[in-house]
Design an enzyme around this catalytic site. Structure first.
Site, PDB file in Angstrom:
ATOM      1  CB  CYS A   1       5.306  41.417 -18.106  1.00  0.00           C
ATOM      2  SG  CYS A   1       3.796  42.422 -19.711  1.00  0.00           S
TER       3      CYS A   1
ATOM      4  CB  CYS B   1       2.459  40.072 -21.854  1.00  0.00           C
ATOM      5  SG  CYS B   1       4.262  39.287 -21.852  1.00  0.00           S
TER       6      CYS B   1
ATOM      7  CE1 TYR C   1      -1.707   1.514  10.425  1.00  0.00           C
ATOM      8  CE2 TYR C   1      -1.891   3.357   9.006  1.00  0.00           C
ATOM      9  CZ  TYR C   1      -1.648   2.224  10.670  1.00  0.00           C
ATOM     10  OH  TYR C   1      -0.995   2.813  11.736  1.00  0.00           O
TER      11      TYR C   1
ATOM     12  CE  LYS D   1      10.162   6.950   5.288  1.00  0.00           C
ATOM     13  NZ  LYS D   1      11.026   6.694   6.230  1.00  0.00           N
TER      14      LYS D   1
ATOM     15  CB  CYS E   1       5.292  42.386 -24.146  1.00  0.00           C
ATOM     16  SG  CYS E   1       4.988  42.732 -23.362  1.00  0.00           S
TER      17      CYS E   1
ATOM     18  CD  GLU F   1      -1.972  -0.487   3.211  1.00  0.00           C
ATOM     19  OE1 GLU F   1      -2.814   0.511   3.265  1.00  0.00           O
ATOM     20  OE2 GLU F   1      -1.575  -1.643   4.861  1.00  0.00           O
TER      21      GLU F   1
ATOM     22  CE  LYS G   1       6.616   4.651   6.629  1.00  0.00           C
ATOM     23  NZ  LYS G   1       6.233   6.574   6.133  1.00  0.00           N
TER      24      LYS G   1
ATOM     25  CB  CYS H   1       7.945  42.499 -20.665  1.00  0.00           C
ATOM     26  SG  CYS H   1       6.702  40.797 -20.552  1.00  0.00           S
TER      27      CYS H   1
ATOM     28  CG  ASP I   1       5.399  12.824   5.102  1.00  0.00           C
ATOM     29  OD1 ASP I   1       4.609  11.723   6.079  1.00  0.00           O
ATOM     30  OD2 ASP I   1       5.810  13.222   4.284  1.00  0.00           O
TER      31      ASP I   1
HETATM   32 ZN   LIG Z   1       4.599  40.798 -20.942  1.00  0.00          ZN
END
Ligand SMILES: [Zn+2]
Length: 693
Positions: A449, A454, A251, A337, A434, A116, A118, A431, A120
């Site tokens: 920007c 853009c 589990y 792990k 552009c 299965e 694991k 930018c 976290d």
């Molecule tokens: Zn831009």
């Protein structure tokens, strides 16, 4: 009870059952049959009825999840059976050794294994008495944990009352081999008392949304979702847990109700309304376990939760129990792990990408490094403040961390490894897409920007670049381009060619095979003809026709980039506007950088056969043998001057070169009134050295 009250009680029971049913669909079966709004409306009606008839409120009503008072502290609770931890393994060899040990020392040979995911998260045991949740306890020391019932009740994924399995459920369980003893107990869950163990976790999307809110309110945000899950369960006020969209995966069903296997525990948990991870897998073969592990490593970035490995259990519960416990861990389980998720590498450069909202974000361009089995080339630097906070410079050795995110992060600079040649990182003033001057709005850190179109332009440009007229990359459609842009994985044309298989695999709708296929397809198109390249890079006013004319006129990209306006206007199709546009385009530093980058990363722009000079548009036919030149040499000489060579004579033929012992083509030339050239005349025309003839 009055008739009226009886009717209300009936309605209340129906509403509760309906709400519980939709909770089950959503949290356990991952399905939704009615909208959130409709469900809220049902809850609202229930709440109103209960307010009007408070005597009908029960502790298990869905309205009562956060009803308890704020706690003053945490009660210690002794676990019925110890909550164990699991032995860690990191390599396939470790798993093989574990299996060998089981076979040799404990005579458990070739056992069935239940693998299965694991989680976290935070381990929490849930006790149900007569079908109702009465206690939730953290792992704590394993012997003694803390009572977190008030917070567990606030988690929608945890049922307040167990679900009554239907007749169909029971017959499915029976077919799957669940014992009659267990089935008998499941026939009436209102008399069932069991303890379930599992993990409380926070889904990634909820975690990210929460951090956005936190930061908006001027707080720091949380570093990882595990800490949030743990921190939330340690809150005295259950409202916090209710607001944080925590989830739960069971589990184990630790009460012995006659279930023979770990897998059966999972099936039963699911039928009584406890969510279980659907990815679990039963096998006997180490290769299968490894395949499961490998698949998860690749898939886990796309999952909506954090996982740190695979738990391998001996499936048979009697064997599992008989193997006993070594230290704090059962001998019958192993946690494989994932490899470490940090590595050091060099920061080669920083590029700036523009997002949908106009935010300009720095992206670290890294010396490629393998982290947890995947090659990483890019990492996020968030914004200029983050660059300053880290004190990072181009050329620095940095620590890269790959959490659940698709794009890893730079977490630290190893300043002691500096050589003195590192360069400070300066944010761009204009930018990169552009050319608009970038701004930082008051109270914000992000560089923006403000040009409205853009991002849309960048998107269009990339879609056009990979289209049939340009790089002609099959399988890189608009949806994929959108995802790549949103993840900050591409920001110009050259970055497309730096995409890794792993980065592609992590996109929605991609798997191992499709990622590999698209990656190959992209790499295959790194070699590109000059006209296609000129089309792909999106020079304003230059379509594929003009690109072809320019390629024919200049032969190479470098020659074209050196050309001035006048030279460009010599080309057919190119007027003043186009010529001006081309000159200005190649003047832009980011265009030049993009091209240089493309080449540096293995991109190749092929030279084009030039069509200029004296023989431009002239067609030749060769017949007979030349004394001083082979046919191949003659052809090359003609083509070098822009002419072309054809195999047969027609009215469109300009010259027929007649050598010794000519064929019928010479007669054909006379018949069609096409100019013929002898060897001397031909050499004069192509400017060859005549002194030795
Ligand atoms: Zn831009």
């Amino acid at each position: 009870m009055t008739t009226d009250q009886r009717a209300v009680a009936k309605r209340i029971n129906k509403l509760r059952a309906e709400i519980a049913h939709h909770r089950y669909l959503y949290h356990v079966l991952n399905r939704q049959e009615i909208s959130d709004e409709a469900l809220d409306s049902l809850k609202h009606e229930l709440k109103e009825l209960e307010d009007a008839y408070p005597s009908l409120i029960t502790e298990q009503s869905p309205t009562q999840r956060v009803a308890g008072a704020v706690q003053s502290g945490f009660q210690k609770v002794t676990h019925n059976t110890r909550m164990l931890s699991i032995e860690d393994a990191f390599l396939r060899e470790d798993v093989a050794q574990w299996l060998e040990r089981l076979a040799n020392r404990y005579d458990v040979k070739n056992p069935e294994l239940f693998c299965e995911v694991k989680m976290d998260g935070l381990a929490v045991a849930l006790r149900y008495q007569n079908g109702a949740l009465i206690l939730a306890v953290t792992r704590g020391t394993g012997e003694v944990g803390e009572d977190v019932t008030h917070n567990a009740r606030a988690i929608q994924a945890i049922p307040l009352t167990l679900r009554q399995p239907t007749a169909d459920d029971l017959s499915a369980l029976s077919k799957a081999g669940v014992s009659n003893e267990a089935l008998a107990m499941l026939r009436d869950v209102s008399r069932l008392s069991v303890e379930v163990r599992g993990e409380v976790y926070m889904p990634k999307d909820a975690f990210e949304a929460m951090n956005v809110r936190e930061k908006k309110e001027g707080r720091e945000g949380f570093a990882n979702p595990r800490n949030v899950a743990a921190g939330t369960m340690r809150q005295l006020d259950p409202q916090v847990a209710a607001n944080r969209a925590l989830r739960y995966f069971g589990y184990a069903l630790v009460t012995d109700i006659g279930l023979a296997t770990h897998e059966a525990q999972h099936m039963v948990m699911q039928t009584i309304g406890i969510p279980v991870n659907p990815l679990s897998k039963r096998t006997r073969v180490l290769d299968d376990v490894e395949a499961f592990y490998d698949k998860l490593i690749h898939k886990r970035d796309a999952l909506n939760y954090w996982t740190d490995g695979v738990v391998i259990n001996i499936n048979d519960m009697r064997t599992f129990g008989a193997l006993g416990v070594a230290g704090k861990a059962p001998r019958g389980a192993l946690a494989w792990k994932y490899p470490a998720q940090e590595a050091t590498t060099t920061l080669r450069d920083v590029s700036w990408s523009v997002g949908r909202t106009g935010v300009v974000t720095p992206v670290a361009e890294l010396e490629p490094v393998t982290i947890g089995g995947t090659v990483v080339r890019h990492a996020s630097l968030h914004n200029d403040d983050e660059i300053k906070r880290l004190g990072v410079r181009v050329g620095d050795t940095v620590i890269i961390q790959k959490a659940g995110d698709i794009i890893p992060k730079v977490t630290r600079v190893l300043e002691k490894l500096r050589t003195g040649n590192e360069k400070k990182i300066r944010p761009p003033e204009v930018c990169p897409i552009c050319g608009t001057t970038l701004v930082t709005h008051p109270g914000e850190v992000a560089l923006m920007c403000d040009s409205r179109d853009c991002y849309a332009r960048l998107r269009q440009r990339i879609i056009y670049a990979v289209s049939k007229q340009g790089f002609d990359i099959n399988g890189l459609g608009e949806r994929t381009v959108d995802q790549l842009l949103e993840e900050g994985l591409i920001h110009n044309i050259s970055s497309i060619f730096q995409l890794t298989e792993d980065e592609l695999r992590n996109l929605d709708g991609f798997g191992d095979v499709s990622a590999k296929k698209l990656h190959n397809e992209i790499q295959k198109h790194k070699r590109i003809s000059l006209p296609r390249f000129l089309t792909a890079i999106g020079i304003p006013h230059v379509g594929s026709e003009t690109a072809l004319r320019m390629a024919e006129a200049f032969g190479s990209l470098d020659a074209l980039m050196r050309a001035d306006k006048e030279a460009l206007m010599e080309v057919d199709d190119v007027g003043e506007v186009v010529a001006q546009s081309v000159v200005e385009f190649f003047k832009r530093s980011h265009v030049r950088a993009n091209i240089a980058d493309f080449r540096k990363n293995g991109g190749e722009i092929l030279s084009h056969k030039r069509r200029t000079g004296r023989l431009q548009d002239k067609t030749f036919v060769l017949t007979g043998t030349l004394k001083h030149m082979t046919r191949v040499e003659a052809k090359a000489a003609i083509e070098a001057l822009g002419g072309s060579v054809s195999g047969s004579v027609s009215r469109k033929t300009d010259y027929v070169v007649v050598g010794e012992q000519p064929g019928s083509k010479a007669d054909e030339a006379v018949r069609l009134d096409v100019t013929t050239l002898n060897e001397r005349e031909f050499f004069a025309m192509i400017g060859a050295d005549l002194s030795h003839i």
